[in-house]
Write an enzyme that holds these catalytic residues in place. Sequence first.
Site, PDB file in Angstrom:
ATOM      1  N   ARG A 389       0.723  -0.940  -0.123  1.00 29.39           N
ATOM      2  CA  ARG A 389       0.288  -0.044   0.279  1.00 29.39           C
ATOM      3  C   ARG A 389       1.239   1.234  -0.226  1.00 29.39           C
ATOM      4  O   ARG A 389       1.848   1.679   0.612  1.00 29.39           O
ATOM      5  CB  ARG A 389      -1.043  -0.161   0.924  1.00 29.39           C
ATOM      6  CG  ARG A 389      -1.794  -1.467   1.232  1.00 29.39           C
ATOM      7  CD  ARG A 389      -2.627  -0.691   2.350  1.00 29.39           C
ATOM      8  NE  ARG A 389      -3.728  -2.102   2.820  1.00 29.39           N
ATOM      9  CZ  ARG A 389      -4.556  -2.494   2.467  1.00 29.39           C
ATOM     10  NH1 ARG A 389      -4.973  -2.070   0.877  1.00 29.39           N
ATOM     11  NH2 ARG A 389      -4.905  -3.918   2.188  1.00 29.39           N
ATOM     12  N   ARG A 419      -5.512  -5.054  -1.281  1.00 30.12           N
ATOM     13  CA  ARG A 419      -7.464  -4.924  -1.458  1.00 30.12           C
ATOM     14  C   ARG A 419      -7.745  -3.262  -0.755  1.00 30.12           C
ATOM     15  O   ARG A 419      -7.208  -2.031  -0.088  1.00 30.12           O
ATOM     16  CB  ARG A 419      -8.353  -6.014  -0.496  1.00 30.12           C
ATOM     17  CG  ARG A 419     -10.076  -5.530  -0.167  1.00 30.12           C
ATOM     18  CD  ARG A 419     -10.198  -6.610   0.410  1.00 30.12           C
ATOM     19  NE  ARG A 419     -10.171  -7.860   0.206  1.00 30.12           N
ATOM     20  CZ  ARG A 419     -10.183  -8.844   0.539  1.00 30.12           C
ATOM     21  NH1 ARG A 419     -10.062  -8.870   1.847  1.00 30.12           N
ATOM     22  NH2 ARG A 419      -9.708 -10.159  -0.241  1.00 30.12           N
ATOM     23  N   HIS A 449       3.277  -9.938   0.446  1.00 31.46           N
ATOM     24  CA  HIS A 449       2.228  -9.102   1.321  1.00 31.46           C
ATOM     25  C   HIS A 449       4.045  -8.773   2.496  1.00 31.46           C
ATOM     26  O   HIS A 449       3.582  -7.571   3.058  1.00 31.46           O
ATOM     27  CB  HIS A 449       1.414  -9.195   2.917  1.00 31.46           C
ATOM     28  CG  HIS A 449       1.519  -8.879   3.718  1.00 31.46           C
ATOM     29  ND1 HIS A 449       1.037  -8.524   4.903  1.00 31.46           N
ATOM     30  CD2 HIS A 449      -0.016  -7.977   3.278  1.00 31.46           C
ATOM     31  CE1 HIS A 449       0.640  -8.175   5.734  1.00 31.46           C
ATOM     32  NE2 HIS A 449       0.070  -7.374   4.700  1.00 31.46           N
TER      33      HIS A 449
END
Length: 709
Positions: A389, A419, A449
């Site tokens: 992100r 997401r 991740h």
Amino acid sequence: MSTEHNFRYLDKEKSWLAFNARVLQEAADESVPLLERLRFIGIFSNNLDEFFRVRFAAIRRLSLSGKTGEKILGGISAQQLVKEITKIVIKQQSESLRILSLIEKELVKQNVIIIDENEVSDEQENFIKDFFIQKISPELVTIILNDLAEFPLLKDTSGYLAIKLVLKSEQVSSGMLGLVKKNKPEVRYAIIEIPKTTNRIVELPNKEGKQYLIMLDDLIRYNLNSIFNIFDYQSISAHMIKITRDAQLDIDSDMSKSMLEKIATSVKERRIGEPVRFVYDKHIGKDTLKFFLSKMGIDASDGVIPGGRYHNRRDYMSFPNLGRFDLLYPPRIPLPVEGLSLDGSILNKIAQKDYLINAPFQSFSYIIKFLREAALDPKVTAIKITLYRLAKNSQIISSLINAAKNGKKVVVQIELQARFDEASNISYAEQMQQEGIELIFGIKGLKVHSKICVVDRIEDDKLKRYGFISTGNFNESTAKIYTDFTLLTSHQQILRDVNKIFDFFDINYRVHRYKHLIVSPHYTRSKFYKLIEREINNAKIGRPAYINLKMNSLSDNPMIDKLYEASNAGVKIKLQVRGICCLIPGVKGMSENIEAVSIVDYFLEHTRSYIFCNNEDVEVFISSADFMTRNLDGRVEVTCPIYDENIKKQIIDNFDIGWKGNVKARLHSEKFENKYKIRNADEPIFRAQHETYNYYKERLDANTIPNNE
């Protein structure tokens, strides 16, 4: 095993809702400044939106598939779980409205007054009408619905006003006697999308020392006649509605398309996902509600939730500060890291020793400094980094582009399926491609991740690596409010392992062996099993044995079973789990040696640290992984051992500070009560996040005291 306890795990969706209830507790806490309490209302609402778009949507899909899902969902069907969740949410929504009403009353005492369209004074009228004409009207989307062949698509990121117009009746003559009768009034329905280009909370001119605000919804209500004056109506009403759609991504299997194209297409299709929640103003007319539900094809028994006058309360996250700093938490400026300057060469410093950054208590700027220096350093030949992100205007991206322009080889693994950040990441990916940066879009079936970076530098004709490993995203915006550890290191063996992970991204059918890092999906579960098993064996032979774990979520049943086994062997286990906790602590014969707390305060606890006694030769790890099945088995995650004794102590001290917290710590329990940790009458207040900041400040102060010896 105790026969009195019939179940071993809590439902993870209910546990998540219990976490969001803790956020709501912060909004209710009178010790929290008023404008911060509104911010927590916004966070609660935003969290709930994401819950319905993803978690609830997945359960709903299962319920509609005809499968009972009993084994998956812990003994109850998906259909029953949908009903139970809806019941919990309705109760929480009602509580949030009660809390919001109390906050607004307290704001009035502070001369901050939120008015509605019926409370506009003559002096405010001109401002509101002019504001509407100049700023709102040009952006307004208004649709008359009655005669449309197809109902318009409502976006789940927007709020809408459902309009009912009752037109004036026409009188007609009838029969020989000239009798006059009225036709039945015609009813027209319309929808107004509330613009997102303007702050939802509009500041009005101050008056007599009082600050006035009006919700954008009410400002539009005040101007309804200006919008619908072409209709000769006898009455008009406007009630807010909001829809939440299934946000699960369905990835196209077309082999001819690139991953970038597939994700982009799926993100576009998300806007037409199935409705999973419909929230409405509970004062809306029954006929109006029936009209909208019917036209949208929504079953009144499926995710239809009555609410208050205003929805999309996530907009309270950006409530204006009004210059009222007395109603906000005092700002805490991020501290420098002792011994690490932003002025000199950061790579030279890291060459000598490892450093730990604990944002937001300490400055995230060191990460930006590291990348900017690497981008310019003639000795640096390559930069490799994983991105999940990113900030809206990412300095990370600009630093990487700068490096590419300086001739460095830049390799970026960017997760396109992060997401709700998919569209942003696609945009950044396209931007980096144009600048010649080599992009890796992940591995089929595995999200990436991990939070890692490695830099290749040539020193004396030899390759030397520098890098960092983090528990959180490389995002300078969230670094202001999310707590995360980042290890800056030149440990060559660790960084060799980091480089192997990038090799795995490139050739992922080959499973690499790592000497230092613990990497999902291949090794994390088995390694943590071994670490727990070692504590079990030590406890059985009378050696010191404990496990201290800090994470966001704990929901993997086999890992919970292993912790239960350790508890039964006499291992003392302390858990700081911010969010989902499916483990049930303190049950005799199952988990009597386990305690579990959750800290919710003004920073979001996002750090993952894992501490094992190891017969008092303590082992410490930081990680991107929670103890969730997806992190252990379905993602690329990195857990890093800490070898530097000073940094080890910092992480252990951080855990201990969190554990001593007696103000914002809640106890996990099977009944989801969210009871606060009990503070003894003679025990001083100990607020963990305050004390963490003070801990680093005291370390700095100690290092600046002159040595007179």
